[in-house]
Every structure is written in structure tokens, then in C-alpha cells.
Design a protein around this motif. Structure first.
Motif, PDB file in Angstrom:
ATOM      1  N   TRP A  89      53.153  31.988  44.937  1.00  5.73           N
ATOM      2  CA  TRP A  89      53.918  31.293  43.834  1.00  5.73           C
ATOM      3  C   TRP A  89      54.158  32.251  42.682  1.00  5.73           C
ATOM      4  N   LEU A  90      54.865  31.703  41.953  1.00  5.48           N
ATOM      5  CA  LEU A  90      55.342  32.735  40.820  1.00  5.48           C
ATOM      6  C   LEU A  90      54.164  33.257  39.995  1.00  5.48           C
ATOM      7  N   ASP A  91      53.232  32.554  39.701  1.00  4.42           N
ATOM      8  CA  ASP A  91      52.376  33.123  38.617  1.00  4.42           C
ATOM      9  C   ASP A  91      51.293  34.095  39.504  1.00  4.42           C
ATOM     10  N   MET A  92      51.329  33.873  41.109  1.00  5.35           N
ATOM     11  CA  MET A  92      50.526  35.108  41.853  1.00  5.35           C
ATOM     12  C   MET A  92      51.110  36.384  41.712  1.00  5.35           C
ATOM     13  N   MET A  93      52.655  36.317  41.702  1.00  7.05           N
ATOM     14  CA  MET A  93      53.596  37.622  41.393  1.00  7.05           C
ATOM     15  C   MET A  93      53.246  38.339  40.045  1.00  7.05           C
ATOM     16  N   ALA A  94      52.914  37.383  38.928  1.00  5.12           N
ATOM     17  CA  ALA A  94      52.758  38.003  37.751  1.00  5.12           C
ATOM     18  C   ALA A  94      51.571  38.606  37.623  1.00  5.12           C
ATOM     19  N   HIS A  95      50.672  38.655  38.405  1.00  4.82           N
ATOM     20  CA  HIS A  95      49.416  39.212  38.431  1.00  4.82           C
ATOM     21  C   HIS A  95      49.173  40.038  39.916  1.00  4.82           C
ATOM     22  N   PRO A  96      49.475  41.506  39.608  1.00  6.03           N
ATOM     23  CA  PRO A  96      49.455  42.106  40.815  1.00  6.03           C
ATOM     24  C   PRO A  96      48.085  42.203  41.747  1.00  6.03           C
ATOM     25  N   ASP A  97      46.791  42.365  41.108  1.00  2.95           N
ATOM     26  CA  ASP A  97      45.591  41.799  41.622  1.00  2.95           C
ATOM     27  C   ASP A  97      45.495  40.779  42.424  1.00  2.95           C
ATOM     28  N   TRP A  98      46.120  39.668  42.055  1.00  3.17           N
ATOM     29  CA  TRP A  98      46.080  38.224  42.616  1.00  3.17           C
ATOM     30  C   TRP A  98      47.164  38.427  43.857  1.00  3.17           C
ATOM     31  N   LEU A  99      48.331  38.930  43.521  1.00  7.94           N
ATOM     32  CA  LEU A  99      49.327  39.065  44.903  1.00  7.94           C
ATOM     33  C   LEU A  99      48.761  40.014  45.734  1.00  7.94           C
ATOM     34  N   GLU A 100      47.937  41.204  45.533  1.00  4.64           N
ATOM     35  CA  GLU A 100      47.512  41.826  46.687  1.00  4.64           C
ATOM     36  C   GLU A 100      46.490  41.227  47.363  1.00  4.64           C
ATOM     37  N   ALA A 101      45.608  40.174  46.741  1.00  5.98           N
ATOM     38  CA  ALA A 101      44.598  39.462  47.304  1.00  5.98           C
ATOM     39  C   ALA A 101      45.097  38.572  48.295  1.00  5.98           C
ATOM     40  N   ILE A 102      46.198  37.679  47.899  1.00  4.91           N
ATOM     41  CA  ILE A 102      46.769  36.835  48.937  1.00  4.91           C
ATOM     42  C   ILE A 102      47.503  37.324  50.075  1.00  4.91           C
ATOM     43  N   CYS A 103      48.234  38.631  49.703  1.00  7.90           N
ATOM     44  CA  CYS A 103      48.778  39.287  50.626  1.00  7.90           C
ATOM     45  C   CYS A 103      47.706  39.723  51.676  1.00  7.90           C
ATOM     46  N   SER A 104      46.676  40.146  51.457  1.00  2.00           N
ATOM     47  CA  SER A 104      45.319  40.842  52.125  1.00  2.00           C
ATOM     48  C   SER A 104      44.901  39.635  52.951  1.00  2.00           C
ATOM     49  N   GLU A 105      44.913  38.472  52.302  1.00  2.00           N
ATOM     50  CA  GLU A 105      44.317  37.368  53.101  1.00  2.00           C
ATOM     51  C   GLU A 105      45.228  36.826  54.285  1.00  2.00           C
ATOM     52  N   ALA A 106      46.524  36.831  53.924  1.00  2.00           N
ATOM     53  CA  ALA A 106      47.445  36.565  54.831  1.00  2.00           C
ATOM     54  C   ALA A 106      47.508  37.506  56.231  1.00  2.00           C
ATOM     55  N   ILE A 107      47.218  38.754  55.916  1.00  2.00           N
ATOM     56  CA  ILE A 107      47.268  39.890  56.885  1.00  2.00           C
ATOM     57  C   ILE A 107      45.927  39.673  57.667  1.00  2.00           C
ATOM     58  N   GLU A 108      44.898  39.242  57.097  1.00  2.00           N
ATOM     59  CA  GLU A 108      43.766  39.136  57.566  1.00  2.00           C
ATOM     60  C   GLU A 108      43.479  37.884  58.480  1.00  2.00           C
ATOM     61  N   ALA A 109      44.403  36.819  58.138  1.00  2.00           N
ATOM     62  CA  ALA A 109      44.501  35.525  59.145  1.00  2.00           C
ATOM     63  C   ALA A 109      45.374  35.929  60.140  1.00  2.00           C
TER      64      ALA A 109
END
Length: 257
Positions: A199-219
């Protein structure tokens, strides 16, 4: 009758000194970016690998309150981006073309792509707009795939208009939410890829964006390992079958004796 006129002292080019002073002391418009705005944008751009979009500012906290106001006007936001490019020429420029040459459909997609492409391991491939179903125009924004395989392990949807609170401010935002609901229904069916929404608010916070991308890759990696185990167990064990046949042959030979 004598009329008296007053004149400004002019320089060699006929420009008055008063006019020159006015140009040097021009007040900054409240609809222009401040030094603090540009510094904030530079820091966020460097972290994301691309300039943020104006709608992200509503989720960036009090530091971005003035930028949020500027984002309500395309002209004001464009002037801010131009000022940012002049002040920090080394930063990535705005646009839909990523640093690796990939052209995305939107600036939010580019922001997510810039983060994902740096994190994907060698055993996975990041694909753009994978087709989810033959004979039906149903695509995802991104897919984490096994190289040379078309079906993604994990699909990623980029909600570049809305935050995770799903609060809509315009009809176009409601339409994007309706499209997401249809995709979520498709992904909920058995034997479908996993779905992750950014979501847009995740993109506004780089740490949050990196965490969700990392979780998707781990999945995706976990799904890859699971698929490999299923393939190994589904293939008959030829060595075991050979050993069973050999023991049966031996027993028959001994019976004849």
C-alpha cells in the motif's frame, strides 16, 4: 507651469537599482518548496531509489505537511521536483523508468520495483505483469518466479492510490479497490500463487517497504522448497523398486531349489 518628475538612477543597461534590489530580495512563495522540504525529499528519494509521489506525503508525518499541501497542485509539485533536481543533481529523476532500464506502468510501481530488484536472490526471478490465467486478461503487477517458469510463486500488487486503511477520497480510488477485491477472490482459490499487497503508506516508509518485500521473497523461497519436496516424493523410488524385485527373484530361485 513647471512639472517635476522623479526618476530612478539607472545602470549601464537601463535597469533601475530599485528593480535590481527587488529581484534579489524576492520573497519565497508559500507554494514553493522550502529547504527543509527539499532535504526531506532528498533523503526519501535516496532511500527509495526514486522520487516519492505526492500522495505518499499524507503518510510521512508532520515533516511532510507542507509537501502534502504542495502535492494538491500538479504545478506546485512539478516546481518542487525541478528544485529538487537542481539542488541534488545526483539523485534519481522522477518517471516510470527504473534504474535497470525497466519501464513500469506508474511511479509507485517503480518505487516498489527499485526495492525488490535489489533483494531478489539468484534462485528467483522478478517478472513484470505476469499473466495469471490463460484465456483471460488477468495480470498481477509483479511476480516472484522460478527462472524459465511462467507461473509465479508469489504475486505482488502495488496499490499506488490508497493506504492500508483503504480510505477512499475519489471515485478512481474506489475503482482500484474494487479491482483488488476481484483479484483477492481469484487468489483465494486452491492451488493459486500467494498474494502480497503493498500500500501507499508502506512505500512512504522505506524500512516498512523493505520488510514487506523481504517477507514476500521469503514466502516465495519457502514455496519453492515445498514444491521441490513434493516433486521428489511424487517420483517413484527406482532403487527401492529394484531392491524389491531382486528380493522377490531370489526367493523364487530358492523355492525352486
Amino acid at each position: 507651469m513647471r512639472y517635476q518628475t522623479s526618476r530612478h538612477h539607472t545602470g549601464s543597461h537601463g535597469v533601475s537599482r530599485a528593480t535590481r534590489r527587488l529581484r534579489h530580495t524576492r520573497r519565497l512563495s508559500p507554494w514553493d518548496a522550502t529547504d527543509e522540504d527539499l532535504q526531506f525529499m532528498a533523503t526519501l528519494t535516496e532511500r527509495l531509489g526514486a522520487p516519492p509521489v505526492s500522495t505518499m506525503m499524507r503518510y510521512c508525518g508532520p515533516e511532510a505537511r507542507h509537501l502534502d499541501q504542495l502535492g494538491e497542485s500538479l504545478g506546485d509539485w512539478r516546481r518542487m521536483l525541478e528544485a529538487l533536481a537542481r539542488r541534488y543533481p545526483h539523485l534519481p529523476r522522477s518517471g516510470q523508468r527504473a534504474s535497470d532500464g525497466t519501464t513500469l506502468d506508474s511511479a509507485p510501481e517503480r518505487i516498489v520495483w527499485e526495492t525488490l530488484v535489489q533483494m531478489v536472490p539468484d534462485e528467483l526471478e522478478l517478472c513484470c505483469h505476469p499473466l495469471l490465467e490463460e484465456g483471460r486478461y488477468l495480470r498481477s503487477d509483479f511476480g516472484l518466479c522460478v527462472p524459465e517458469e511462467e507461473t509465479p510463486l508469489v504475486c505482488i500488487e502495488v496499490m499506488g492510490m490508497l493506504g492500508s486503511d483503504r480510505i477512499c477520497r475519489a471515485d478512481v480510488e474506489e475503482a482500484s479497490l474494487d479491482r483488488l477485491a476481484k483479484k483477492e477472490d481469484w487468489f483465494s482459490q486452491p492451488d493459486r500463487p500467494l498474494l502480497r499487497v503493498i500500500w501507499l503508506d508502506m512505500m512512504a516508509h522505506p524500512d516498512w517497504l523493505e520488510a514487506i518485500c523481504s517477507e514476500a521473497i521469503e514466502a516465495a523461497v519457502a514455496q519453492l522448497v515445498c514444491n521441490r519436496k513434493e516433486r521428489r516424493t511424487s517420483v517413484p523410488d527406482r532403487s527401492a523398486r529394484y531392491g524389491k524385485q531382486r528380493s522377490l527373484s531370489v526367493s523364487r530361485w530358492r523355492a525352486r531349489e
